[in-house]
Structure formats: structure tokens, C-alpha cells
Design an enzyme around this catalytic site. Structure first.
Site, short mmCIF file in Angstrom:
data_model
loop_
_atom_site.label_atom_id
_atom_site.label_comp_id
_atom_site.label_asym_id
_atom_site.label_seq_id
_atom_site.Cartn_x
_atom_site.Cartn_y
_atom_site.Cartn_z
N PHE A 23 12.07 -31.15 18.09
CA PHE A 23 12.01 -30.20 19.21
C PHE A 23 11.07 -30.80 20.27
O PHE A 23 10.00 -31.30 19.92
CB PHE A 23 11.45 -28.87 18.70
CG PHE A 23 11.86 -27.67 19.51
CD1 PHE A 23 12.89 -26.86 19.10
CD2 PHE A 23 11.18 -27.37 20.68
CE1 PHE A 23 13.26 -25.74 19.85
CE2 PHE A 23 11.54 -26.27 21.42
CZ PHE A 23 12.58 -25.45 21.02
N ALA A 57 8.29 -27.86 14.87
CA ALA A 57 6.93 -27.84 14.32
C ALA A 57 6.82 -26.86 13.15
O ALA A 57 6.02 -27.07 12.24
CB ALA A 57 5.94 -27.47 15.41
N PHE A 58 7.63 -25.81 13.18
CA PHE A 58 7.58 -24.82 12.10
C PHE A 58 7.90 -25.45 10.75
O PHE A 58 7.39 -25.01 9.71
CB PHE A 58 8.58 -23.69 12.41
CG PHE A 58 8.45 -22.51 11.51
CD1 PHE A 58 7.44 -21.58 11.71
CD2 PHE A 58 9.34 -22.31 10.47
CE1 PHE A 58 7.31 -20.49 10.87
CE2 PHE A 58 9.22 -21.23 9.62
CZ PHE A 58 8.21 -20.30 9.82
N GLU A 59 8.75 -26.47 10.75
CA GLU A 59 9.18 -27.12 9.49
C GLU A 59 8.20 -28.18 9.01
O GLU A 59 8.36 -28.72 7.90
CB GLU A 59 10.56 -27.76 9.66
CG GLU A 59 11.73 -26.79 9.63
CD GLU A 59 11.90 -25.95 10.88
OE1 GLU A 59 11.55 -26.45 11.97
OE2 GLU A 59 12.33 -24.80 10.77
N ALA A 81 5.27 -30.85 19.50
CA ALA A 81 4.80 -30.19 20.72
C ALA A 81 5.33 -28.76 20.73
O ALA A 81 6.54 -28.55 20.67
CB ALA A 81 5.28 -30.94 21.95
N ILE A 83 5.36 -25.60 23.10
CA ILE A 83 5.10 -25.34 24.52
C ILE A 83 5.32 -23.86 24.81
O ILE A 83 6.41 -23.33 24.59
CB ILE A 83 6.02 -26.23 25.38
CG1 ILE A 83 5.72 -27.72 25.07
CG2 ILE A 83 5.81 -25.94 26.87
CD1 ILE A 83 6.64 -28.71 25.76
N HIS A 89 8.25 -17.00 20.64
CA HIS A 89 7.52 -17.03 19.38
C HIS A 89 6.57 -18.23 19.29
O HIS A 89 6.31 -18.78 18.24
CB HIS A 89 8.45 -16.90 18.17
CG HIS A 89 9.49 -17.97 18.03
ND1 HIS A 89 10.50 -18.16 18.92
CD2 HIS A 89 9.67 -18.90 17.06
CE1 HIS A 89 11.28 -19.16 18.52
NE2 HIS A 89 10.77 -19.63 17.39
N1 INI Z 1 9.52 -25.95 17.78
C1 INI Z 1 8.66 -26.83 18.33
O1 INI Z 1 8.32 -27.84 17.68
N2 INI Z 1 8.17 -26.63 19.57
C2 INI Z 1 8.50 -25.54 20.32
O2 INI Z 1 8.00 -25.43 21.47
C3 INI Z 1 9.41 -24.62 19.77
N3 INI Z 1 9.83 -23.49 20.54
O3 INI Z 1 9.60 -23.49 21.75
O4 INI Z 1 10.46 -22.56 20.01
C4 INI Z 1 9.90 -24.84 18.47
N4 INI Z 1 10.76 -23.96 17.90
C5 INI Z 1 11.57 -24.31 16.74
C6 INI Z 1 10.83 -24.05 15.44
O5 INI Z 1 9.83 -25.02 15.23
C7 INI Z 1 11.80 -24.13 14.27
O6 INI Z 1 12.40 -25.40 14.22
C8 INI Z 1 12.91 -23.08 14.34
O7 INI Z 1 12.34 -21.77 14.50
C9 INI Z 1 13.78 -23.10 13.06
O8 INI Z 1 12.99 -22.76 11.92
#
Ligand code: INI
Length: 161
Positions: A23, A57-59, A81, A83, A89
Site C-alpha cells: 500500500f 501496514a495492517f498485515e 506508509a 497516510i 481508518h
Molecule cells: N495500508 C497502509 O499500509 N497504508 C495506508 O495508508 C492504508 N490506508 O490508507 O488505508 C492502508 N490500508 C490497508 C490496510 O493496511 C490493510 O491492508 C487492509 O485493511 C486489509 O486488511
């Protein structure tokens, strides 16, 4: 005699795993370039570097925890990153990724450097990924080396505590 523990930045023989989020990929690539530059400048061999790409980043924490518990790495570097302008969220993604990394690190005893940017907008992220504000990937790589060497020098945990 006072004992002072301090980790060096000597990367020779250290095995480093990098977890990087796709992402905001252009920022992730720049952070990765910075991290690889930091590792190689300090003697980490190409063969001792592994890179895992994740969707966002969530993963990162799940994959970092898997790598950290494998016994194959002396330290990890997490890059991404988050942002604010791009997501409702933001707080969840930013908070969970940082907290998850910290938990994984303490659970496994493997240092995990947090090179995940949390910024208000894309420009701030770019500035921190090789722009005016330096490269946080490079900085995270050095933190990983320092912590790996510091931990190796500290007393081992005693049995039963
Ligand atoms: N993931 C990021 O790494 N950066 C972000 O800014 C971002 N935004 O903007 O939503 C983001 N979302 C995806 C998240 O990390 C997961 O991949 C997704 O929710 C699936 O689990």
C-alpha cells in the site's frame, strides 16, 4: 566496574528480515531502498537479507511475528506508509501496526524496528522516504542492527523467570 551495554552497527553475519507493505508502494519502495542501503553499508551480506511483501501496514505484524519466531533472523525491519488523508481508518491501521510490531518483538525476543511512516499527507511521507527529512527506512535498518548487537551482548534471561 560499571557495565555499559551498547550495540554496534556492525552488520556482518547478521540475518535480517524486512517486511514491507505494498500500500502506498512508491513510498514503500523508497523506504526499502533506504533500508537496504543502510544494511549493506554496515556489512550485511545480500544472502542474509530476506524481504516479505504484504498488502498493507495492517498485515505487517502477523508476518513479522512469523519471521521473528522462525529462528532464522537476528532482527527485522518493518516498512510502510500510513497516510491520514487517504483513509478513515488511519488510526486503526497506524495503531495496530505499531502495537502489533511491539508485541511481536517482545513475545519473540527478536528486535523489530518500526519503519512505518504515519503522516498527514503523501508529501510528508515522500519527504521521509529519501526526501528532505531523510530516509526512515535507512534509520530503521540501523536501529535493527544496533538492537541485534545490543541484545546479543546482554545477559541471557535466567531460567524460570
Ligand atoms: N495500508 C497502509 O499500509 N497504508 C495506508 O495508508 C492504508 N490506508 O490508507 O488505508 C492502508 N490500508 C490497508 C490496510 O493496511 C490493510 O491492508 C487492509 O485493511 C486489509 O486488511
Amino acid at each position: 566496574m560499571t557495565h555499559v551495554y551498547e550495540g554496534s552497527f556492525d552488520g556482518r553475519r547478521l540475518r535480517i528480515g524486512i517486511v514491507v507493505a505494498r500500500f502506498n508502494e512508491s513510498v514503500g519502495m523508497r523506504l526499502l531502498d533506504g533500508a537496504l542501503d543502510g544494511l549493506k553499508r554496515h556489512g550485511v551480506s545480500d544472502d542474509d537479507i530476506s524481504i516479505a511483501w504484504v498488502p498493507g501496514a495492517f498485515e505487517i505484524p502477523l508476518v513479522a511475528e512469523r519471521l521473528a519466531s522462525s529462528g532464522e533472523f537476528d532482527a527485522l525491519v518493518c516498512l510502510g506508509a500510513v497516510i491520514r488523508g487517504e483513509t478513515a481508518h488511519f488510526d486503526y491501521v497506524a495503531g495496530e501496526s505499531a502495537a502489533g510490531i511491539s508485541t511481536a518483538s517482545r513475545k519473540t525476543g527478536i528486535p523489530i524496528a518500526n519503519g512505518i511512516l504515519t503522516t498527514e499527507d503523501a508529501d510528508q511521507a515522500i519527504q521521509r522516504a529519501g526526501g528532505k527529512a531523510g530516509n526512515k527506512g535507512f534509520e530503521a535498518a540501523l536501529a535493527a542492527l544496533e538492537m541485534a548487537n545490543l541484545l546479543a551482548s546482554l545477559p541471557k534471561p535466567s531460567e524460570g523467570i
